[in-house]
Write a protein that holds these residues in place. Structure first.
Motif, PDB file in Angstrom:
ATOM      1  N   LEU A 271       0.838  -1.198   0.000  1.00  0.00           N
ATOM      2  CA  LEU A 271       0.000   0.000   0.000  1.00  0.00           C
ATOM      3  C   LEU A 271       0.873   1.248   0.000  1.00  0.00           C
ATOM      4  CD1 LEU A 271      -2.680   1.489   0.191  1.00  0.00           C
ATOM      5  CD2 LEU A 271      -2.627   1.125   2.676  1.00  0.00           C
ATOM      6  N   GLN A 272       1.882   1.270   0.846  1.00  0.00           N
ATOM      7  CA  GLN A 272       2.771   2.431   0.902  1.00  0.00           C
ATOM      8  C   GLN A 272       3.530   2.610  -0.409  1.00  0.00           C
ATOM      9  OE1 GLN A 272       5.247   2.070   4.364  1.00  0.00           O
ATOM     10  NE2 GLN A 272       3.529   2.158   5.786  1.00  0.00           N
ATOM     11  N   ALA A 273       3.969   1.488  -0.991  1.00  0.00           N
ATOM     12  CA  ALA A 273       4.676   1.576  -2.268  1.00  0.00           C
ATOM     13  C   ALA A 273       3.770   2.125  -3.354  1.00  0.00           C
ATOM     14  CB  ALA A 273       5.201   0.188  -2.666  1.00  0.00           C
ATOM     15  N   GLY A 274       2.508   1.698  -3.329  1.00  0.00           N
ATOM     16  CA  GLY A 274       1.565   2.169  -4.323  1.00  0.00           C
ATOM     17  C   GLY A 274       1.260   3.646  -4.199  1.00  0.00           C
ATOM     18  N   LEU A 275       1.308   4.169  -2.970  1.00  0.00           N
ATOM     19  CA  LEU A 275       1.078   5.596  -2.780  1.00  0.00           C
ATOM     20  C   LEU A 275       2.218   6.408  -3.386  1.00  0.00           C
ATOM     21  CD1 LEU A 275      -0.248   5.618   0.907  1.00  0.00           C
ATOM     22  CD2 LEU A 275      -1.568   5.801  -1.202  1.00  0.00           C
ATOM     23  N   LYS A 276       3.442   5.843  -3.353  1.00  0.00           N
ATOM     24  CA  LYS A 276       4.587   6.531  -3.932  1.00  0.00           C
ATOM     25  C   LYS A 276       4.697   6.283  -5.436  1.00  0.00           C
ATOM     26  CE  LYS A 276       7.328   6.205   0.316  1.00  0.00           C
ATOM     27  NZ  LYS A 276       8.559   5.642   0.943  1.00  0.00           N
ATOM     28  N   ASP A 277       4.199   5.145  -5.876  1.00  0.00           N
ATOM     29  CA  ASP A 277       4.327   4.746  -7.285  1.00  0.00           C
ATOM     30  C   ASP A 277       2.972   4.251  -7.785  1.00  0.00           C
ATOM     31  OD1 ASP A 277       5.019   3.777  -9.752  1.00  0.00           O
ATOM     32  OD2 ASP A 277       6.403   2.235  -9.037  1.00  0.00           O
ATOM     33  N   PRO A 278       2.068   5.193  -8.165  1.00  0.00           N
ATOM     34  CA  PRO A 278       0.729   4.779  -8.598  1.00  0.00           C
ATOM     35  C   PRO A 278       0.738   3.788  -9.761  1.00  0.00           C
ATOM     36  CG  PRO A 278       0.801   7.141  -8.225  1.00  0.00           C
ATOM     37  CD  PRO A 278       2.217   6.651  -8.134  1.00  0.00           C
ATOM     38  N   GLU A 279       1.759   3.869 -10.610  1.00  0.00           N
ATOM     39  CA  GLU A 279       1.817   2.942 -11.733  1.00  0.00           C
ATOM     40  C   GLU A 279       1.994   1.498 -11.264  1.00  0.00           C
ATOM     41  OE1 GLU A 279       4.704   4.138 -14.559  1.00  0.00           O
ATOM     42  OE2 GLU A 279       3.713   6.048 -15.035  1.00  0.00           O
ATOM     43  N   LEU A 280       2.614   1.328 -10.093  1.00  0.00           N
ATOM     44  CA  LEU A 280       2.754  -0.023  -9.532  1.00  0.00           C
ATOM     45  C   LEU A 280       1.386  -0.593  -9.211  1.00  0.00           C
ATOM     46  CD1 LEU A 280       4.465  -2.350  -8.332  1.00  0.00           C
ATOM     47  CD2 LEU A 280       4.470  -1.079  -6.171  1.00  0.00           C
ATOM     48  N   CYS A 281       0.518   0.215  -8.577  1.00  0.00           N
ATOM     49  CA  CYS A 281      -0.841  -0.232  -8.263  1.00  0.00           C
ATOM     50  C   CYS A 281      -1.601  -0.597  -9.531  1.00  0.00           C
ATOM     51  CB  CYS A 281      -1.597   0.863  -7.518  1.00  0.00           C
ATOM     52  SG  CYS A 281      -1.201   0.970  -5.770  1.00  0.00           S
TER      53      CYS A 281
END
Length: 229
Positions: free
Chosen positions: A116-126
């Motif tokens: 979740l934290q990674a996705g907040l920094k990297d929306p393309e990952l989500c």
């Protein structure tokens, strides 16, 4: 015919090692849970699963691709089949919530939080996880809203905010605290919180923000507490 680094044609054509694949998946998810997305590197994963960086680079060209593959093979392994479309909004919402519950149950809580934290920094990952390993159930697809509007279950202009903000958040918190999430709970959540909120969203009079699990929530750019001068 010779290949660079002494690799033979037989070696290049051999099937992937299933045990190595499992070790790579485990290493990626363990590092993600322990140290966060930024510390998931090819070197760290290779060291953890006792293989060479070259064996990882042969599989993936970027860290993001390696993480997506690990999520797809791990927590989201049951989310790769198409989600059946229901005949009512309630059926669609419950199907999404059940899918997400399965994904959450299969993930270490630390992994889920770090993703979740990674996705907040990297929306393309989500977005990439959702398109590659999904639907995970974390988001309310626009097609579900459109179908509900067509059936007269939702007013035109309904927003996915309530689902994207609430369902993933409460499931994550309940798992973090060891609380049960059964079908009775999911039904109560959908019936008393999500459906009423979706109906209300069409008449809120203001544009609603993107939900936490939408992949593109608004990020805070200023300190919320302003001291009086």
């Amino acid at each position: 015919m010779a290949y660079r680094n002494g690799e033979s044609s037989a070696a290049r054509g051999r099937p992937r090692d299933a045990d190595l694949e499992r070790r790579i998946t485990a290493a990626v998810l363990e590092i993600l849970a322990e140290d966060g997305y930024e510390d998931v590197t090819f070197e760290a994963v290779a060291r953890r699963c006792q293989t060479s960086k070259a064996s990882l680079y042969r599989r993936w060209g970027a860290k993001r691709d390696m993480v997506i593959a690990a999520v797809k093979a791990g927590p989201a392994r049951h989310s790769t089949s198409p989600l059946p479309r229901g005949t009512t909004l309630r059926e669609d919402l419950l199907a999404l919530a059940r899918r997400l519950e399965g994904t959450m149950a299969a993930a270490d809580i630390g992994t889920a939080l770090m993703l979740l934290q990674a996705g907040l920094k990297d929306p393309e990952l989500c977005d990439a996880i959702e398109s590659s390993a999904g639907p995970t159930g974390a988001r309310l697809p626009q097609a579900v809203i459109d179908a509900a509007v067509t059936r007269g279950e939702l007013p035109a202009g309904a927003s996915p905010f309530a689902f994207d903000e609430v369902v993933g958040s409460v499931l994550l918190l309940r798992h973090a605290n060891g609380l049960a999430v059964d079908d009775a709970y999911l039904s109560a959540l959908v019936d008393t919180v999500i459906i009423p909120a979706l109906v209300a969203s069409a008449t809120s009079g203001t544009a609603l923000p993107a939900g936490l699990f939408s992949g593109h929530p608004d990020t805070r750019t200023t300190d919320p507490i302003q001291e009086d001068s």
